[in-house]
Each structure stands twice: as structure tokens, then as C-alpha cells.
Design a protein around this motif. Structure first.
Motif, PDB file in Angstrom:
ATOM      1  N   VAL A 204       0.837  -1.203   0.000  1.00 10.21           N
ATOM      2  CA  VAL A 204       0.000   0.000   0.000  1.00 10.21           C
ATOM      3  C   VAL A 204       0.876   1.259   0.000  1.00 10.21           C
ATOM      4  CG1 VAL A 204      -1.776   1.272   1.267  1.00 10.21           C
ATOM      5  CG2 VAL A 204      -1.921  -1.221   1.063  1.00 10.21           C
ATOM      6  N   GLY A 205       2.022   1.204   0.669  1.00 14.07           N
ATOM      7  CA  GLY A 205       2.931   2.351   0.664  1.00 14.07           C
ATOM      8  C   GLY A 205       3.455   2.637  -0.738  1.00 14.07           C
ATOM      9  N   VAL A 206       3.890   1.599  -1.431  1.00  6.82           N
ATOM     10  CA  VAL A 206       4.410   1.774  -2.793  1.00  6.82           C
ATOM     11  C   VAL A 206       3.286   2.262  -3.712  1.00  6.82           C
ATOM     12  CG1 VAL A 206       5.335   0.563  -4.805  1.00  6.82           C
ATOM     13  CG2 VAL A 206       6.294   0.112  -2.545  1.00  6.82           C
ATOM     14  N   ALA A 207       2.113   1.692  -3.549  1.00  3.27           N
ATOM     15  CA  ALA A 207       0.980   2.130  -4.381  1.00  3.27           C
ATOM     16  C   ALA A 207       0.703   3.613  -4.147  1.00  3.27           C
ATOM     17  CB  ALA A 207      -0.262   1.288  -4.059  1.00  3.27           C
ATOM     18  N   SER A 208       0.789   4.048  -2.901  1.00  4.98           N
ATOM     19  CA  SER A 208       0.534   5.461  -2.592  1.00  4.98           C
ATOM     20  C   SER A 208       1.591   6.349  -3.238  1.00  4.98           C
ATOM     21  CB  SER A 208       0.523   5.667  -1.077  1.00  4.98           C
ATOM     22  OG  SER A 208      -0.473   4.857  -0.485  1.00  4.98           O
TER      23      SER A 208
ATOM     24  N   SER B 136       9.856  11.252   6.307  1.00  2.36           N
ATOM     25  CA  SER B 136       9.127  10.099   6.849  1.00  2.36           C
ATOM     26  C   SER B 136       8.941  10.234   8.356  1.00  2.36           C
ATOM     27  CB  SER B 136       9.846   8.804   6.499  1.00  2.36           C
ATOM     28  OG  SER B 136       9.038   7.693   6.799  1.00  2.36           O
ATOM     29  N   LYS B 137       9.927  10.815   9.032  1.00  4.19           N
ATOM     30  CA  LYS B 137       9.723  11.104  10.463  1.00  4.19           C
ATOM     31  C   LYS B 137       8.940  12.419  10.506  1.00  4.19           C
ATOM     32  CE  LYS B 137      13.107  13.329  12.425  1.00  4.19           C
ATOM     33  NZ  LYS B 137      14.191  13.716  13.328  1.00  4.19           N
TER      34      LYS B 137
ATOM     35  N   LEU C 135       4.785   6.364  11.571  1.00  8.23           N
ATOM     36  CA  LEU C 135       6.171   6.058  11.236  1.00  8.23           C
ATOM     37  C   LEU C 135       6.304   4.801  10.383  1.00  8.23           C
ATOM     38  CD1 LEU C 135       7.688   7.008  14.694  1.00  8.23           C
ATOM     39  CD2 LEU C 135       7.947   8.283  12.558  1.00  8.23           C
ATOM     40  N   GLY C 136       7.213   4.856   9.439  1.00  7.09           N
ATOM     41  CA  GLY C 136       7.440   3.735   8.524  1.00  7.09           C
ATOM     42  C   GLY C 136       6.740   3.931   7.192  1.00  7.09           C
ATOM     43  N   GLN C 137       5.617   4.645   7.206  1.00  2.00           N
ATOM     44  CA  GLN C 137       4.834   4.765   5.973  1.00  2.00           C
ATOM     45  C   GLN C 137       5.466   5.685   4.939  1.00  2.00           C
ATOM     46  OE1 GLN C 137       0.605   5.196   6.183  1.00  2.00           O
ATOM     47  NE2 GLN C 137       0.446   4.106   8.119  1.00  2.00           N
ATOM     48  N   GLY C 138       6.047   6.788   5.392  1.00  2.00           N
ATOM     49  CA  GLY C 138       6.618   7.743   4.442  1.00  2.00           C
ATOM     50  C   GLY C 138       7.761   7.127   3.653  1.00  2.00           C
TER      51      GLY C 138
ATOM     52  N   GLY D  17       8.616  -2.452  11.029  1.00  4.28           N
ATOM     53  CA  GLY D  17       8.759  -3.491  10.005  1.00  4.28           C
ATOM     54  C   GLY D  17       8.596  -2.954   8.598  1.00  4.28           C
ATOM     55  N   GLN D  18       7.720  -1.968   8.433  1.00  2.49           N
ATOM     56  CA  GLN D  18       7.458  -1.458   7.085  1.00  2.49           C
ATOM     57  C   GLN D  18       8.714  -0.843   6.458  1.00  2.49           C
ATOM     58  OE1 GLN D  18       4.109   1.240   6.779  1.00  2.49           O
ATOM     59  NE2 GLN D  18       4.095   1.175   4.545  1.00  2.49           N
TER      60      GLN D  18
END
Ligand SMILES: Cc1ncc(C[n+]2csc(CCOP(=O)(O)OP(=O)(O)O)c2C)c(N)n1
Ligand SMILES: [Mg+2]
Lengths: 312, 291
Positions: A59-63, B77-78, B129-132, B169-170
Motif C-alpha cells: 500500500v505504501g508503494v501504491a501510494s 518520513s519522520k 512512522l514507517g509509511q513515508g 517493520g514497514q
């Protein structure tokens, strides 16, 4: 027309759309064989990305791809698309105002032999809390094709609940679909059956026939999208028949039945509601799809019985 | 159209110009937090130099057109270091400096965590956190699909993660992905300020040898002093020449750098910070407090 395998329709439609729309990308998380997107990978290898068993990153890459102007279709089992990657889909895709199509396959009891761990009976409930998200569960191959095109054209994210197995055609090839517009499949004065998805629309249809043989005239609606919900049509029909049965391949909490309860209560329409779906206190289990559908009370006889109860 | 960026090491004069920018950004950021009385002082202060190095030397940008098609992208990301990013964007001309005093106030376009829908110049919404970092890999992939600029140069995505964030983990899912797809247009930084919320990273969750980890994941990894502009400049120029794999630059930094009372303390993470603390910072840096 012969039944068509819905996952084959998914892949073919994306191949066709990719030919005229360079934004179309397909993402998989080590379930490309299950989703059946091999034909897309073969036709457009440069727009096909397998991220491995990593749904958060899917989902992160898709975003990220959407941020740069692509239209990613990212698929995994519905249980993981919703439960495991919910925060990613909520924030990186929806909150960020991007345009990701998240595809949750094997809804509800169609997860069959994968059993309780893999049975998404709460994905609709989770997704319904996301502001602005479209939630679509097509009932046949033609409406699936339409859903894919509409998701591609939509400004915003879509959750596509995709049953992989074959389904018979309900609609003509030229039928017009819109998100937020339900389909009226049958009209009767006594009770309205509102169904979502291929499995439940088929069961509700059989139930309507059983009821007709007993002299109970049912209206049958294919909801098509759970969000936006076609409140206008549904309230009209509730007013006419004063009885409604929701039919969903999902737990009764938070999905279609809950959406109808909210709709009816807030509009003050004096209609009774019965909810067909997996009971609120149950997890999924393993078995054949037919056994599970019967076990959890999703089949036509259960729908007919609920309708009869409301009518008598 | 974005402006070209230098490909040769910064001169001594250029380094001191960057240092002057950093001083200005640091003060503007602290001032905006002081207007509110509380904020993410520690993690904002540790990234000031890298933000200045990127925005005033290495990113291809057009402050007049924050969505310029040929720009480099940047993901914080942070996301809780938003205040440092806003001060940098204001210094660069993306935002009026007066806007900084609206930080975190109801209806502001400068929320605690970076938000692509609210702030010109912010490319991705972050905060979980991790998503960016994961989204940054998708952005780098998208930029590679776009192809190079008309002058043949590579469109890059730059991203900063925290050391505490590296527990997620992401981050490691995305690390595998970026290496597998050979995203050499992705240049990442870890703000290794040695602290997260509950204490030192060593005590909360020992990260061990970060460089070795990134190398093992298929990245090129470097480690530099994150407050030393000359070192940052050399590392970034080296990263830009890397082919076939992404680059992680570990920045040795000091949490709350420039705020003596909080430097290198876990308490600096989300700390009370008012005009009183601002005055102490100014006194320590030998500057008069203006208003
Ligand atoms: C997914 C997620 N979990 C928890 C938090 C709360 N949180 C915000 S900052 C932070 C610590 C981050 O440490 P680090 O990355 O080292 O940040 P820095 O030291 O640079 O401020 C935590 C746990 C969050 N924002 N996102
Ligand atoms: Mg830290």
C-alpha cells in the motif's frame, strides 16, 4: 452467456485499460497467481510490481506511485488488505488524498479452504469508516468490468471486493453503472432484499423466487457500492415495502446491514430490518464455500426465512 | 522549471553560507514552537543541517512552482519533524515566514506532522512512522517510470527516517523492495540522534550496526556527521554517483542540537518550549532576542 471467471475478467480488463491509459499499474504481494494477474505481467512487465509478502509496503508503494500520477491497482487477500494494511491505506492513500485502488480478494466464505485466518468478515466494516472511500463489490462479470473502469476514473481511493470464482452474467454488456447507484433487479410490494456481491445477489435472487412461489413479492436490489450507498433508492423502497433484508457475505456488524440500519433510523422510515450475514460473535472457519455459506446462514433458504418472518 | 544543482564539492564560502542558513532555520523553527509552547524540538533540531543541505544545495526545485514536473521529491518520513521542514520551506520561499507562527493552531496549513494536502512543497503526508519511507520507494519508482529530465539528469526522491522509526517493520519491507528494484534514484537518510520517545534507541530497541543492516539489505550505506556540511556534501555527491542500488546515509546527529538544555536528552522529544527557553537559546548562541 456462459459464466466468466471473475479474476480472469479483472486481469483482462486491466490489460485492456492499460493499453489506452499509461497510468495503470498493477501491484501484487506474492499472490499474483491467486489474483490471476499473470496476463497483465506478461503484457506490461514494466508496469507490474510484485512487492513480496509485504502488505504494508504494497500500500505504501501504491501510494507513492499514485503521488507521481499513476493509477495503481494493488491486490491481496481481503483479510490482509483490510486488517493488516489498514493504517497504510487509511493514511498514506486516503488521508493523503491519493488515488489507490485496493483489491481485497476472496471475500467472506469464498476464502473456503484457507479458513478462519483468511476469512475477511470485517473488511467492509473497516473500510466504511474511511472518509471518501468508494467500496464496491460487483455481482457479475459485467459490473466488475464497470467497477474497474469507474475506479480508474475516480478521483480518490477505491476498495474493490473481488470474488475470484466464476459468476453468471446478470447484466447486458451495455448496462450503465455508477458508484452510488444500486441496481433494481426485481420489483415486489412485500419486502426488499438488498444484496451485495456475486454470492449474495445470487442467493437473494433464489430466495425471491422461493418467496414468489409462496405469494410473497420481493423487490431485489444489487447494492453494487456499499459506499457511496444509494440512500435515495433504498429509502424509497423501504417506504414502499416497509420490510428490508440485508444480505452480505460479511459479519453483520459494520457492513451493509449496519449501513441500512443507520439509513432507516436516521430517515425515520418505519421499516423493519433483518440482517443476513455471519453472526456478530463468530469468527470464520474452514470448509467448502457451500458448507460455510450454509453453516453461517447466508444461503437462499435463510434469506427467504428472514423475509417470511418480517412479512407474517 | 527547476534550477540546476552543483555537482562539485561546496567551497568554504558555500559551506559558511549553508551554516548561516541553518542558523536562521533553527531559530525560525524554535520560534514557531515557542509560539505554541510545546513541540517536537529534539527531532526537529537534529535534521536542520540535512534539510538545509538538501533545500539549499542538492534538490532540484522551483520554489515558485512547488509541483514542478521536473522537480526532485522529498519525503520527511519522520513526519513529526514538520516544524523543521516548514522553517526550511519558509527560508526557501515556499511559504511566507509569518505563517510559521500558526504552527499547530486550529485551521493552520502547518500541522504537527507533514501533510501534502495542506502545505506547498510537502510531497507526502507522514506521521505514522514507517509509511513515508515506503511511499518514498513508490515515488522513486514512479519517477523512474517518468524517465530522466530533458537535460538527461535523474529525477530523485530523497527521504529522511528516524532511528527510532527504524524499529518499524514497514521500513524493512520497503528496504527490500527498493534494493530488489534497483532504485538508485532513491537517496535516504537516517537521523541517528540516538533517542526515541521512551529513551535511548539502545535501551528501547537496540538497532545494532545500521550500516551493516542496510548493506545486507542490498543498499549502499554511508555514515557521516549529520551536522557537518562539508561531510554531508561529500556523502550526497557520492550517493548521486551510485548505480543500481539505493543509498542510505546514516547521519550521526544530536537530538535537540542547538538547544543546550535539551541536547542529547530523551525529554527533548516533545518538550515544553516557550519564550523563556527561546531566550536561553539566544543567549547561548550570543544573539539578542527580538520581540
Ligand atoms: C506508527 C507510529 N507509532 C508510534 C508513533 C509515535 N511516535 C512519534 S515519534 C516516535 C519516536 C520516533 O523516534 P525517532 O524516529 O528516533 O524520532 P526522532 O528521534 O528523530 O524524533 C514515536 C514512537 C508514530 N508517530 N507512528
Ligand atoms: Mg531518534
Amino acid at each position: 452467456m456462459a459464466d466468466r471467471e471473475l479474476r480472469a475478467v479483472y486481469a483482462q480488463k486491466l490489460v485492456a485499460l492499460a493499453a489506452r491509459d499509461p497510468r495503470v499499474c498493477v501491484l501484487e504481494a506474492d499472490l499474483a497467481k491467486a489474483t490471476g494477474t499473470g496476463p497483465f505481467a506478461a503484457a506490461y512487465p514494466e508496469r507490474f510490481f510484485n512487492v513480496g509478502v509485504a502488505e504494508a509496503n504494497l500500500v505504501g508503494v501504491a501510494s507513492g506511485l499514485s503521488a507521481t500520477g499513476r493509477k495503481p491497482f494493488a491486490a491481496t487477500f481481503g483479510c490482509f488488505a483490510s486488517r493488516r494494511a489498514f493504517d497504510q491505506f487509511f493514511l498514506s492513500a486516503n488521508y493523503a488524498g491519493l488515488e489507490v485502488v485496493l483489491v481485497g480478494t476472496d471475500p467472506g466464505v469464498t476464502a473456503a479452504y484457507n479458513g478462519g485466518t483468511h476469512m475477511p468478515l470485517e473488511d467492509l466494516a473497516l473500510m466504511r469508516t474511511v472518509p471518501g472511500l468508494a467500496i464496491v463489490e460487483p455481482a457479475d462479470p459485467t459490473s466488475l468490468e464497470a467497477a474497474i473502469t469507474l475506479a480508474l476514473e475516480r478521483k480518490g481511493c477505491t476498495y474493490l471486493r473481488l470474488q475470484r470464482k466464476s459468476a453468471p452474467e446478470l447484466y447486458q454488456a451495455n448496462e450503465h453503472f455508477e458508484f452510488g447507484k444500486a441496481k433494481l433487479l426485481r420489483r415486489g410490494k412485500d419486502v426488499t432484499l438488498v444484496a451485495l456481491g456475486a454470492l449474495m445477489v445470487a442467493e437473494a435472487r433464489k430466495a425471491a423466487e422461493t418467496l414468489a412461489a409462496e405469494g410473497i413479492e420481493a423487490t431485489l436490489v444489487d447494492a453494487f457500492t456499499l459506499a457511496p450507498l444509494d440512500g435515495k433508492l433504498l429509502l424509497e423502497l423501504a417506504g414502499e415495502t416497509r420490510r428490508m433484508v440485508s444480505c452480505e457475505n460479511h459479519r453483520v456488524t459494520g457492513g451493509l446491514g449496519s449501513a441500512l440500519a443507520e439509513l432507516l433510523a436516521e430517515a425515520g422510515v418505519p421499516a423493519r430490518l433483518a440482517r443476513i450475514g455471519v453472526a456478530a460473535d463468530l469468527f470464520g472457519e474452514v470448509g467448502t464455500q457451500d458448507w460455510l455459506a450454509e453453516h453461517f446462514g447466508l444461503t437462499a433458504p435463510h434469506i427467504a426465512a428472514a423475509a417470511r418472518d418480517l412479512v407474517k | 522549471m527547476t534550477a540546476k544543482v552543483p555537482e562539485t564539492p561546496a567551497s568554504a564560502a558555500e559551506i559558511s553560507a549553508l551554516a548561516a542558513r541553518a542558523k536562521s532555520v533553527r531559530r525560525a523553527c524554535l520560534q514557531s514552537i515557542a509560539t505554541l509552547g510545546i513541540g517536537h524540538v529534539g527531532g526537529s533540531m537534529s535534521v536542520v543541517e540535512i534539510l538545509v543541505a538538501l533545500y539549499f544545495r542538492h534538490l532540484r526545485l522551483d520554489p515558485a512552482d512547488s509541483k514542478a514536473a521536473d522537480r526532485d521529491w522529498f519525503v520527511l518520513s519522520k513526519g513529526h519533524a514538520g516544524p523543521a521542514l516548514y522553517a526550511t520551506l519558509a527560508e526557501k520561499g515556499y511559504l511566507p515566514k509569518e505563517l510559521l507562527s500558526t504552527l499547530n493552531k486550529g485551521g493552520t496549513s502547518l500541522p504537527s506532522h507533514a501533510d501534502r494536502k495542506l502545505t506547498p512543497g510537502v510531497d507526502m503526508s507522514t506521521g505514522s512512522l514507517g509509511q513515508g519511507f515506503s511511499a518514498a520507494t513508490g515515488i522513486a519508482l514512479g519517477l523512474r517510470l517518468d524517465g530522466p529530465r530533458s537535460d538527461g539528469s535523474t529525477k530523485r526522491c530523497w527521504v529522511i527516517i528516524g532511528d527510532g522509526e527504524s524499529d518499524e517493520g514497514q521500513v524493512w519491507e520497503a528496504a527490500s523492495f527498493a534494493a530488489h528494484y534497483g532504485l538508485d534514484n532513491l537517496i535516504a537518510f537516517t537521523d541517528a540522534n540516538k533517542f526515541q520517545i521512551d529513551g535511548s534507541t539502545e535501551a528501547v530497541m537496540n538497532l545494532r550496526d545500521l550500516c551493516a543492516k542496510w548493506e545486507a539489505f542490498g543498499w549502499k550505506a554511508l555514515r557521516v556527521d549529520g551536522h557537518d556540511f562539508a561531510a554531508l556534501d561529500r556523502a550526497i555527491l557520492a550517493a548521486k554517483t551510485e548505480k543500481g542500488r539505493p543509498v542510505m546515509i546514516i547521519l550521526d546527529t544530536i537530538k535537540a542540537k542547538g538547544v543546550p538544555a535539551l541536547e542529547g536528552r530523551a525529554e527533548s522529544h516533545n518538550a515544553p518550549f516557550t519564550a523563556v527557553e527561546m531566550a536561553a537559546v539566544d543567549a547561548a548562541s550570543g544573539e539578542a532576542l527580538h520581540g
